[in-house]
Design a protein around this motif. Structure first.
Motif, PDB file in Angstrom:
ATOM      1  N   UNK A  87       0.831  -1.195   0.000  1.00 29.27           N
ATOM      2  CA  UNK A  87       0.000   0.000   0.000  1.00 29.27           C
ATOM      3  C   UNK A  87       0.869   1.249   0.000  1.00 29.27           C
ATOM      4  N   UNK A  88       1.967   1.213   0.743  1.00 32.60           N
ATOM      5  CA  UNK A  88       2.887   2.345   0.792  1.00 32.60           C
ATOM      6  C   UNK A  88       3.441   2.654  -0.591  1.00 32.60           C
ATOM      7  N   UNK A  89       3.833   1.632  -1.309  1.00 34.84           N
ATOM      8  CA  UNK A  89       4.404   1.808  -2.646  1.00 34.84           C
ATOM      9  C   UNK A  89       3.405   2.456  -3.594  1.00 34.84           C
ATOM     10  N   UNK A  90       2.168   2.015  -3.566  1.00 38.68           N
ATOM     11  CA  UNK A  90       1.164   2.580  -4.468  1.00 38.68           C
ATOM     12  C   UNK A  90       0.840   4.030  -4.111  1.00 38.68           C
ATOM     13  N   UNK A  91       0.878   4.364  -2.817  1.00 39.78           N
ATOM     14  CA  UNK A  91       0.654   5.753  -2.411  1.00 39.78           C
ATOM     15  C   UNK A  91       1.778   6.654  -2.906  1.00 39.78           C
ATOM     16  N   UNK A  92       3.018   6.181  -2.765  1.00 42.06           N
ATOM     17  CA  UNK A  92       4.157   6.967  -3.225  1.00 42.06           C
ATOM     18  C   UNK A  92       4.121   7.139  -4.739  1.00 42.06           C
ATOM     19  N   UNK A 112       3.196  10.605  -9.388  1.00 40.76           N
ATOM     20  CA  UNK A 112       2.430  10.846 -10.605  1.00 40.76           C
ATOM     21  C   UNK A 112       1.760  12.222 -10.537  1.00 40.76           C
ATOM     22  N   UNK A 113       1.187  12.533  -9.383  1.00 41.49           N
ATOM     23  CA  UNK A 113       0.509  13.820  -9.209  1.00 41.49           C
ATOM     24  C   UNK A 113       1.504  14.971  -9.258  1.00 41.49           C
ATOM     25  N   UNK A 114       2.676  14.797  -8.662  1.00 39.89           N
ATOM     26  CA  UNK A 114       3.651  15.890  -8.662  1.00 39.89           C
ATOM     27  C   UNK A 114       4.214  16.117 -10.060  1.00 39.89           C
ATOM     28  N   UNK A 131       2.605  15.543 -12.821  1.00 34.47           N
ATOM     29  CA  UNK A 131       1.508  16.164 -13.573  1.00 34.47           C
ATOM     30  C   UNK A 131       1.395  17.642 -13.206  1.00 34.47           C
ATOM     31  N   UNK A 132       1.545  17.967 -11.926  1.00 33.69           N
ATOM     32  CA  UNK A 132       1.512  19.372 -11.500  1.00 33.69           C
ATOM     33  C   UNK A 132       2.651  20.160 -12.128  1.00 33.69           C
ATOM     34  N   UNK A 133       3.847  19.572 -12.131  1.00 27.15           N
ATOM     35  CA  UNK A 133       4.991  20.263 -12.733  1.00 27.15           C
ATOM     36  C   UNK A 133       4.759  20.475 -14.224  1.00 27.15           C
ATOM     37  N   UNK A 134       4.272  19.448 -14.902  1.00 27.30           N
ATOM     38  CA  UNK A 134       4.024  19.564 -16.335  1.00 27.30           C
ATOM     39  C   UNK A 134       2.967  20.629 -16.628  1.00 27.30           C
ATOM     40  N   UNK A 135       1.922  20.671 -15.826  1.00 28.49           N
ATOM     41  CA  UNK A 135       0.872  21.673 -16.033  1.00 28.49           C
ATOM     42  C   UNK A 135       1.405  23.080 -15.800  1.00 28.49           C
ATOM     43  N   UNK A 136       2.216  23.242 -14.760  1.00 29.92           N
ATOM     44  CA  UNK A 136       2.812  24.559 -14.486  1.00 29.92           C
ATOM     45  C   UNK A 136       3.746  24.986 -15.615  1.00 29.92           C
ATOM     46  N   UNK A 137       4.574  24.058 -16.077  1.00 33.45           N
ATOM     47  CA  UNK A 137       5.483  24.365 -17.191  1.00 33.45           C
ATOM     48  C   UNK A 137       4.704  24.691 -18.460  1.00 33.45           C
ATOM     49  N   UNK A 146      -3.101  17.656 -19.851  1.00 32.39           N
ATOM     50  CA  UNK A 146      -2.049  18.144 -18.950  1.00 32.39           C
ATOM     51  C   UNK A 146      -2.456  19.488 -18.369  1.00 32.39           C
ATOM     52  N   UNK A 147      -2.998  20.366 -19.223  1.00 32.49           N
ATOM     53  CA  UNK A 147      -3.422  21.702 -18.772  1.00 32.49           C
ATOM     54  C   UNK A 147      -4.414  21.585 -17.628  1.00 32.49           C
ATOM     55  N   UNK A 148      -5.359  20.669 -17.768  1.00 31.08           N
ATOM     56  CA  UNK A 148      -6.427  20.506 -16.775  1.00 31.08           C
ATOM     57  C   UNK A 148      -6.049  19.562 -15.640  1.00 31.08           C
ATOM     58  N   UNK A 149      -4.817  19.048 -15.684  1.00 30.66           N
ATOM     59  CA  UNK A 149      -4.307  18.136 -14.647  1.00 30.66           C
ATOM     60  C   UNK A 149      -5.218  16.916 -14.484  1.00 30.66           C
ATOM     61  N   UNK A 150      -5.529  16.302 -15.587  1.00 32.31           N
ATOM     62  CA  UNK A 150      -6.384  15.110 -15.580  1.00 32.31           C
ATOM     63  C   UNK A 150      -5.643  13.974 -14.882  1.00 32.31           C
ATOM     64  N   UNK A 151      -6.180  13.519 -13.781  1.00 32.30           N
ATOM     65  CA  UNK A 151      -5.500  12.511 -12.962  1.00 32.30           C
ATOM     66  C   UNK A 151      -5.430  11.143 -13.637  1.00 32.30           C
ATOM     67  N   UNK A 152      -6.131  10.959 -14.736  1.00 30.27           N
ATOM     68  CA  UNK A 152      -6.108   9.667 -15.428  1.00 30.27           C
ATOM     69  C   UNK A 152      -4.873   9.497 -16.311  1.00 30.27           C
ATOM     70  N   UNK A 153      -4.134  10.567 -16.541  1.00 26.13           N
ATOM     71  CA  UNK A 153      -2.973  10.462 -17.421  1.00 26.13           C
ATOM     72  C   UNK A 153      -1.674  10.400 -16.624  1.00 26.13           C
ATOM     73  N   UNK A 154      -0.644   9.901 -17.266  1.00 26.41           N
ATOM     74  CA  UNK A 154       0.700   9.879 -16.700  1.00 26.41           C
ATOM     75  C   UNK A 154       1.590  10.677 -17.630  1.00 26.41           C
TER      76      UNK A 154
END
Length: 141
Positions: free
Chosen positions: A2-7, A12-14, A16-22, A58-66
């Motif tokens: 469970x720890x591994x999947x959370x990390x 993945x979220x970070x 995506x956030x960086x890509x959206x900001x860039x 990416x712009x909308x930070x769609x959580x379904x993408x990597x």
């Protein structure tokens, strides 16, 4: 497990956030009358290999993408020249400010040094501070 999947989800979220900001930095300032569709169109001309849907996700930070590493690398490469240009522009603006302050100080001294004493002193202080900042910025470039 469970720890591994959370990390992994956090990474993945970070990314995506960086890509959206860039992506927003690559897009630049949006004009008042410019639609979001126009911004996406402009981005698609700058980004090789990106589909319109990919840009929007990416712009909308769609959580379904990597976001792939090569995509982030491409975005960073597009943003980096802007940062260098901005620092050069800041340096030029600082130089112009120093020149204006020096002219202002000389003008006040010519008009009436006794009457404008406090303003001359303040201008001298600002000029010294601006020159100090200019010296620091030269060492960074």
């Amino acid at each position: 497990m469970l720890d591994f999947s959370n990390k992994r989800a956090e990474m993945k979220a970070s990314s995506l956030d960086e890509a959206a900001d860039l992506l927003r930095k690559v897009a630049g300032e949006r004009k008042a009358d410019e639609s979001l569709k126009s911004v996406f169109r402009r981005l698609s001309r700058k980004l090789d290999g990106w589909t319109d849907n990919r840009i929007q996700d990416v712009w909308r930070r769609d959580s379904r993408i990597t976001v792939r590493a090569d995509e982030i690398t491409q975005l960073r490469a597009l943003v980096e020249p802007k940062r260098k240009t901005e620092s050069i522009d800041d340096l030029e603006e600082l130089r112009a400010t120093v020149a204006r302050l020096a002219r202002y100080e000389a003008l006040l001294e010519r008009l009436d040094e006794e009457f404008y004493g406090p303003q001359i002193s303040a201008a001298s202080d600002q000029l010294g501070e601006a020159r100090r900042l200019l010296g620091k910025s030269r060492s960074r470039l």
